[in-house]
Design a protein around this motif. Structure first.
Motif, short mmCIF file in Angstrom:
data_model
loop_
_atom_site.label_atom_id
_atom_site.label_comp_id
_atom_site.label_asym_id
_atom_site.label_seq_id
_atom_site.Cartn_x
_atom_site.Cartn_y
_atom_site.Cartn_z
N ILE A 193 1.41 1.29 18.34
CA ILE A 193 2.06 0.16 18.05
C ILE A 193 3.44 0.48 17.39
CG2 ILE A 193 -0.01 -1.18 17.96
CD1 ILE A 193 0.13 -0.99 14.66
N GLU A 194 4.18 -0.34 17.20
CA GLU A 194 5.30 -0.25 16.30
C GLU A 194 4.96 -0.68 14.83
OE1 GLU A 194 8.68 -1.90 18.10
OE2 GLU A 194 8.47 -0.59 19.93
N LEU A 195 5.57 -0.05 14.03
CA LEU A 195 5.55 -0.75 12.69
C LEU A 195 6.75 -0.88 12.06
CD1 LEU A 195 2.53 1.90 11.34
CD2 LEU A 195 2.31 -0.40 11.82
N PRO A 196 6.90 -1.91 11.09
CA PRO A 196 8.14 -2.05 10.14
C PRO A 196 8.14 -1.19 9.09
CG PRO A 196 6.29 -3.62 9.69
CD PRO A 196 5.69 -2.75 10.67
N LEU A 197 8.68 0.11 9.46
CA LEU A 197 8.55 1.14 8.37
C LEU A 197 9.36 0.71 6.94
CD1 LEU A 197 8.03 3.88 7.78
CD2 LEU A 197 10.24 4.91 8.60
N GLN A 198 10.36 0.08 7.16
CA GLN A 198 11.35 -0.23 5.76
C GLN A 198 10.46 -1.23 4.90
OE1 GLN A 198 15.34 -1.28 6.89
NE2 GLN A 198 15.81 0.77 7.19
N LYS A 199 9.52 -2.11 5.51
CA LYS A 199 8.85 -3.08 4.94
C LYS A 199 7.67 -2.37 4.02
CE LYS A 199 6.01 -7.38 5.01
NZ LYS A 199 6.65 -7.69 3.71
N ILE A 200 7.02 -1.48 4.82
CA ILE A 200 6.02 -0.65 4.39
C ILE A 200 6.50 0.19 3.08
CG2 ILE A 200 4.39 1.20 4.83
CD1 ILE A 200 4.22 0.13 7.60
N VAL A 201 7.77 1.04 3.34
CA VAL A 201 8.14 1.91 2.33
C VAL A 201 8.84 1.13 1.08
CG1 VAL A 201 9.73 3.73 1.88
CG2 VAL A 201 8.75 3.99 4.13
N THR A 202 9.38 0.09 1.14
CA THR A 202 10.34 -0.51 0.17
C THR A 202 9.40 -1.35 -0.50
OG1 THR A 202 11.03 -2.18 1.46
CG2 THR A 202 12.36 -0.36 1.37
N GLY A 203 8.11 -1.98 0.26
CA GLY A 203 7.47 -2.83 -0.54
C GLY A 203 6.06 -1.81 -0.93
N GLU A 204 6.15 -0.70 -0.87
CA GLU A 204 5.03 0.06 -1.23
C GLU A 204 3.60 -0.54 -0.71
OE1 GLU A 204 5.00 1.09 -5.29
OE2 GLU A 204 6.72 2.36 -5.30
N LEU A 205 3.69 -0.74 0.45
CA LEU A 205 2.30 -1.21 0.84
C LEU A 205 1.24 0.01 1.30
CD1 LEU A 205 3.51 -3.84 3.66
CD2 LEU A 205 2.83 -3.98 1.47
#
Length: 343
Positions: free
Chosen positions: A271-283
């Motif tokens: 799948i494709e992941l929203p990398l920036q949201k994961i990184v900047t949101g510390e998910l």
């Protein structure tokens, strides 16, 4: 014995096959009930590549012990049992670390991905090692016991998430696993529970299971609507139980900064992941694989009447009619939930 055999994709045949043999540490179980899992339906058409024909599918089952191997001491003929869907070695490093569900040498009942072929429980008999057996309480029916595997998968994901009482939770994908997630989250003391699905019937079931709020995935601005219900933050924990690109991204969008996303669905290989949201949101993105010891808890919840599984059973039918029920599930006929086959 009689068995329902996937001879080729989209071709199930009820036929005579050889009875399974048992090893010294195994028991032969006379199957009394076996549920059709969504993964079996995906295996039916070959979409996952994990049920290469010919194979006998089925891993959500219960029955009575027919015979025992020479090394089996605590189990006896007639014992009412269910069993883990994963067959794992006891000397594997991951097993010894308490994570048998991650064993390099694990085999799933009713699965044939190419590296192995392990026939499953759409048959009159099945041989399983004694260490994956669980005793069924007297008050729990065979049909209810056949539902334990799905509920245990849901409970394992809650354990993986390390949910705390009061945590706000989103469940994306309100199928069988998602519905049990909602029921178990309610039992575990979750805060607000929100369900998301594209199917209005599944959303109605999610509401009945205990979801406080439901959203159709086709609605606009779902992320903002979830924030409005969670103090403008998003959910503490977001569970994904469909395994598709869109649903995983929906689950990630629902999580607050610093929140946890637990992926249970396993339909898509990539799948494709929203990398920036994961990184900047510390998910925290966590995978939840199968079960790791949750069977006894689910059986106890059934015995104590705290978890209802009967409302998820749409039909109980003879194994001989299994091909027809697979076709109905595959074609999405009649808003069916769980179909249980009886050999």
């Amino acid at each position: 014995m009689k068995a329902l055999v996937l001879e080729e994709y989209k071709k199930l045949v009820y036929k005579d096959v050889m009875d399974p043999e048992i090893r010294p540490d195994e028991v032969l179980v006379r199957i009394k009930a076996c549920g059709i899992c969504g993964s079996d339906v995906h295996g039916f058409d070959g979409s996952t590549g994990r049920r290469i024909p010919p194979v006998i599918m089925g891993h959500e089952a219960s029955g009575t012990i027919e015979t025992t191997g020479q090394a089996v001491k605590k189990w006896h003929k007639g014992d009412r049992v269910t069993f883990d869907s994963t067959v794992y070695p006891l000397d594997d490093w991951f097993t010894l670390e308490g994570r048998y569900n991650l064993s390099d040498n694990r085999e799933v009942l009713g699965v044939s991905p190419g590296e192995y072929r392990r026939n499953g429980a759409f048959a009159e008999f099945l041989s399983v090692p004694q260490h994956i057996l669980y005793r069924i309480p007297d008050s729990v029916t065979f049909e209810q016991a056949a539902m334990v595997e799905a509920a245990a998968v849901a409970l394992h994901s809650i354990n993986v998430a390390q949910m705390k009482a009061g945590d706000s939770c989103v469940v994306t994908g309100a199928g069988m696993i998602g519905t049990f997630l909602i029921k178990l989250l309610r039992i575990a003391g979750a805060g607000i529970i929100i369900a998301i699905d594209i199917d209005s019937g599944k959303l109605a079931s999610a509401k009945e299971a205990g979801a406080d709020k439901v959203f159709n995935a086709s609605e606009k601005n779902i992320e903002e609507k979830i924030k409005a219900l969670t103090n403008s933050r998003g959910s503490d924990i977001s569970f994904e139980a469909a395994g598709k690109n869109e649903t995983v991204n929906t689950a990630i969008a629902a999580a607050r900064k610093g929140g946890t996303v637990v992926l249970i669905g396993n339909t898509s290989k990539t799948i494709e992941l929203p990398l920036q949201k994961i990184v900047t949101g510390e998910l925290k993105i966590l995978g939840s694989c199968a079960i790791r010891g949750e069977y006894e808890i689910i059986l106890k919840l059934l015995e104590d009447k705290r978890l209802n599984v009967d409302d998820q059973i749409s039909a109980i039918a003879p194994l001989s009619e299994g091909a027809d029920w697979f076709r109905k599930l595959y074609n999405k006929e009649g808003n069916l939930r769980k179909v249980i086959l009886i050999p």
